[in-house]
Design an enzyme around this catalytic site. Structure first.
Site, PDB file in Angstrom:
ATOM      1  N   THR B  17      -3.378 -30.500  26.629  1.00 55.52           N
ATOM      2  CA  THR B  17      -2.914 -29.527  27.627  1.00 55.52           C
ATOM      3  C   THR B  17      -1.509 -29.008  27.324  1.00 55.52           C
ATOM      4  O   THR B  17      -1.011 -28.118  28.001  1.00 55.52           O
ATOM      5  CB  THR B  17      -2.919 -30.132  29.047  1.00 55.52           C
ATOM      6  OG1 THR B  17      -2.087 -31.286  29.047  1.00 55.52           O
ATOM      7  CG2 THR B  17      -4.323 -30.521  29.479  1.00 55.52           C
ATOM      8  N   TYR B 165      -0.361 -24.200   1.457  1.00 55.44           N
ATOM      9  CA  TYR B 165      -1.026 -22.911   1.672  1.00 55.44           C
ATOM     10  C   TYR B 165      -0.887 -22.071   0.401  1.00 55.44           C
ATOM     11  O   TYR B 165      -1.812 -21.386  -0.011  1.00 55.44           O
ATOM     12  CB  TYR B 165      -0.421 -22.143   2.853  1.00 55.44           C
ATOM     13  CG  TYR B 165      -0.208 -22.940   4.122  1.00 55.44           C
ATOM     14  CD1 TYR B 165      -0.897 -24.133   4.353  1.00 55.44           C
ATOM     15  CD2 TYR B 165       0.673 -22.502   5.102  1.00 55.44           C
ATOM     16  CE1 TYR B 165      -0.690 -24.857   5.515  1.00 55.44           C
ATOM     17  CE2 TYR B 165       0.880 -23.223   6.267  1.00 55.44           C
ATOM     18  CZ  TYR B 165       0.205 -24.401   6.463  1.00 55.44           C
ATOM     19  OH  TYR B 165       0.428 -25.108   7.608  1.00 55.44           O
ATOM     20  N   GLU B 215       7.396 -33.790  -3.687  1.00 46.76           N
ATOM     21  CA  GLU B 215       8.755 -33.262  -3.558  1.00 46.76           C
ATOM     22  C   GLU B 215       9.734 -34.412  -3.733  1.00 46.76           C
ATOM     23  O   GLU B 215       9.325 -35.580  -3.833  1.00 46.76           O
ATOM     24  CB  GLU B 215       8.935 -32.576  -2.197  1.00 46.76           C
ATOM     25  CG  GLU B 215       8.764 -33.509  -1.002  1.00 46.76           C
ATOM     26  CD  GLU B 215       8.686 -32.760   0.333  1.00 46.76           C
ATOM     27  OE1 GLU B 215       8.288 -31.584   0.349  1.00 46.76           O
ATOM     28  OE2 GLU B 215       9.019 -33.368   1.363  1.00 46.76           O
ATOM     29  N   HIS B 253      12.623 -31.847   5.278  1.00 47.48           N
ATOM     30  CA  HIS B 253      11.771 -32.985   5.607  1.00 47.48           C
ATOM     31  C   HIS B 253      12.604 -34.259   5.667  1.00 47.48           C
ATOM     32  O   HIS B 253      13.483 -34.458   4.835  1.00 47.48           O
ATOM     33  CB  HIS B 253      10.684 -33.175   4.534  1.00 47.48           C
ATOM     34  CG  HIS B 253       9.588 -32.169   4.613  1.00 47.48           C
ATOM     35  ND1 HIS B 253       8.809 -31.845   3.536  1.00 47.48           N
ATOM     36  CD2 HIS B 253       9.131 -31.432   5.652  1.00 47.48           C
ATOM     37  CE1 HIS B 253       7.914 -30.934   3.897  1.00 47.48           C
ATOM     38  NE2 HIS B 253       8.091 -30.664   5.182  1.00 47.48           N
TER      39      HIS B 253
END
Lengths: 387, 294
Positions: B17, B165, B215, B253
């Site tokens: 929700t 991606y 990475e 990150h």
């Protein structure tokens, strides 16, 4: 996040780790007063994040009030330049005045998060006082490691093993060393450290076990539950542009080159820097706008990049996922109108809403804008623009 | 075939929700994933905007819907607990999207999940997708290509979202399909890692090669390189981000930091090359690198 040595010392002391008497001062007068209070030889240490203090003359042993006065005067009025500060150096605002104990031997004790084993590890070595990386390379057997159980923490038998590895045989000293190890683990776990290090831990000629210097790093993701650490945060030691970015939920890291980068995603942002370098250019920054970036956030990102005088060209590299290409395009157009670009902006867009974004940019007709077909094309174009 | 998830996977969203949880549940359902419900403490008994049943606890959700995978969109202070709750309730795979979870929380959660044989993807990751069948996470679905037989299908494992991606896009535009793509996340302590996923892809008959995108920070890529050398027969291509990253700085990150000389891009690239992995020099050549191998 990092804290100063004196703050680390306070955290250790609160956790039961014995440290020599000391005071933190901001003026020459306070330094002399602190010396008189301690009433023996002291060490005066500049409180800055950068290492290389000793070599730069910002750690001094002083026997008299005059020596303390001179040392404090020097440190508070000169900028410290070391191999970790850059040529412009850094200003010193606080000094630690600590009782200079007579050292018989030096040790190393630290707790770090072992990523591969996914548990905190306690590391001890009898070779203290030097950088642990050097010991790890030259004599790895001199470092003894014990991993904490994620749910049970440090166990008594592990503490005993570590004390033995350090070589403390005297009963009282072994007890004190155990206190140091337990205290350091407590500090690490209670404060969500990523590193808690005592180097050196010393045994004095009169048989005391004391933590002389300490270094701590904290997990930024856990700061929400440590208001005490947030209060310790010394923003004056951080890059203002990086702080400004953080306030807008952007991750920005200043670098030395002349090509500004605006990218979504940390991995792609690093890869964008890499591809610029590969094509002969030099990135001016790392900038990840994040997935949930808004138009205002992206405008702020352009402003931060443009505030850097070194920037001679900008590369916008967006692979829209959650972040939408049209949001970035709108921000680019707004930034062009609000502040204006005096440098070429190479734009490579792909992913969510890319067609809408291309339409918007075509309509806006911004003269400095250079569209690129793909990542390589973009990198080549921006490098050519600044060459 | 695929690994981890497919068209029959029954998924719930913890935090269904919330704004992000609701939005991405919609996206996943539109892609074709079989979502059967969600949790939101205090809102049990209601329906979500997707018309799915909302439960107070994961235990209720599992016993009512038979869900076996959970997608976690719970805020950072509560996310590790959410993963443990899912494990306790009998969920087989927990996909944690949330970014910014304290590392020591993940240390505890990972151990708790390991003790119960429950798998985790993430945290701080885009999730997992089996193209054409099931999407659990925040990746743009349309860039992926489902396998249609043939011998040019790859599995992708990556620490970065958008860079994944990029790799998927490069593959799809070269006619290389993807069996499953897993974003393992950018945090220092996480669930499934390169090694476990490489062995799953090695076992999967429809996967003909793998791409691993790493990475700076940690030693996961070095460890994976050793594993590839000893155990993997299928071709592996890769890329490491952060060659130009300065030491001691956290590059976005939480896990992307070179510290104490450990975790440099060059160290990882050397280890991967030594293991026979084809490492792309440029992030624009990841597709080319795998295309040359399969």
């Amino acid at each position: 996040m990092k804290i100063h040595e004196y703050q680390a010392r306070d955290l250790l002391s609160d956790a039961g780790v014995p440290v020599p008497p000391s005071s933190v001062v901001e003026t020459v007068e306070e330094a002399v007063a602190a010396f008189k209070k301690i009433n023996s030889t002291v060490v005066v240490k500049a409180q800055v994040f950068a290492g290389g203090r000793g070599k730069a003359g910002f750690v001094k042993l002083c026997k008299t009030a005059d020596e303390v006065k001179d040392a404090a005067q020097f440190m508070l009025t000169n900028r410290m330049v070391s191999n970790q500060t850059g040529a412009e150096g850094i200003a010193v605002k606080k000094l630690l005045i600590a009782d200079a104990v007579d050292i018989e031997s030096e040790y190393y004790v630290a707790v770090v998060l072992d990523r591969a084993k996914r548990a905190p590890v306690v590391m001890v070595s009898r070779e203290g006082g030097v950088e642990i990386e050097v010991v790890a390379e030259k004599n790895p057997d001199a470092i003894v490691k014990k991993w904490l159980d994620p749910h049970l923490g440090l166990m008594n038998f592990q503490t005993a093993q570590l004390v033995e590895a350090l070589g403390f045989t005297d009963k009282q000293q072994a007890k004190d060393a155990a206190k140091v190890i337990r205290g350091l683990v407590k500090v690490f776990l209670d404060n969500d450290c990523s590193l808690a290090e005592i180097n050196p831990l010393v045994r004095t000629t009169d048989g005391k076990v004391l933590a002389i210097d300490a270094k701590m790093n904290f997990d930024d993701s856990a700061l929400f539950r440590h208001p005490n650490l947030n209060e310790m945060h010394d923003k004056s030691e951080e890059n203002p542009a990086e702080l400004r970015a953080k306030e807008h939920d952007l991750t920005y890291i200043a670098l030395d080159g002349n090509i500004g980068c605006l990218v979504n995603g940390a991995g792609l942002a690093m890869a964008t820097m890499d591809i610029i370098k590969l094509h002969g250019g030099d990135p001016a920054n790392f900038l990840d706008v994040g997935g949930s970036v808004t138009k205002d956030g992206a405008i702020e990102a352009f402003k931060i990049i443009l505030a850097d005088d070194k920037v001679k060209g900008i590369l916008v590299n967006i692979f829209g996922g959650i972040a939408k290409c049209d949001t970035i395009a709108e921000a680019l157009i707004a930034a062009a109108r609000e502040i204006g670009f005096k440098v070429p902006v190479v734009v490579r867009l792909e992913g969510t809403n890319v067609d809408r974004a291309r339409e918007l940019l075509a309509e806006a007709n911004i003269d400095v804008l250079v569209p690129a077909d793909d990542l390589t094309d973009a990198a080549k174009k921006v490098c050519a623009q600044v060459a | 075939m695929s690994i981890l998830v497919d068209r029959n996977t029954k998924v719930i969203c913890q935090g269904i929700t919330g704004q992000a949880g609701a939005f991405h549940t919609t996206q996943c359902i539109e892609y074709g994933a079989k979502f059967v419900g969600g949790t939101s403490p205090g809102k049990g008994g209601t329906k979500s905007e997707h018309g799915l049943p909302v439960f107070n606890t994961v235990a209720e959700a599992v016993s009512t819907t038979g869900a076996d995978v959970s997608m976690v969109f719970v805020p950072p202070p509560f996310a590790a607990d959410a993963a443990m709750e899912a494990a306790d309730a009998g969920i087989r795979l927990v996909v944690v999207i949330t970014e910014g979870i304290p590392a020591l929380d993940m240390v505890k959660a990972r151990k708790y999940l390991d003790d119960r044989g429950v798998l985790m993807i993430g945290p701080n990751c885009p999730g997992v997708i089996t193209p054409g069948e099931c999407k659990i996470g925040i990746m743009p679905g349309y860039i992926h290509t489902p396998p249609k037989g043939g011998n040019k299908n790859v599995g992708i494992i990556s620490r970065s979202g958008t860079l994944t991606y990029e790799a998927v896009w490069q593959c799809s535009s070269r006619g290389i399909s993807q069996t499953t793509c897993v974003g393992i996340g950018g945090d220092p302590v996480k669930g499934l890692n390169f090694i476990e996923l490489l062995s799953m892809f090695e076992e999967d008959d429809d996967t003909h090669g793998m791409i691993m995108i790493g990475e700076i920070g940690g030693t996961d890529e070095e460890n994976a390189a050793d594993f590839v050398k000893a155990n993997i027969k299928k071709p592996v291509a890769g890329f490491i981000a952060g060659r130009t990253a300065p030491p001691g700085k956290r590059m976005g990150h939480a896990g992307a930091i070179i510290s104490g000389g450990e975790g440099t891009a060059d160290g990882k690239i050397d280890a991967m090359k030594a293991a026979g992995i084809s490492v792309a020099e440029s992030p624009a050549q990841i597709g080319e690198a795998i295309a040359a191998l399969i």
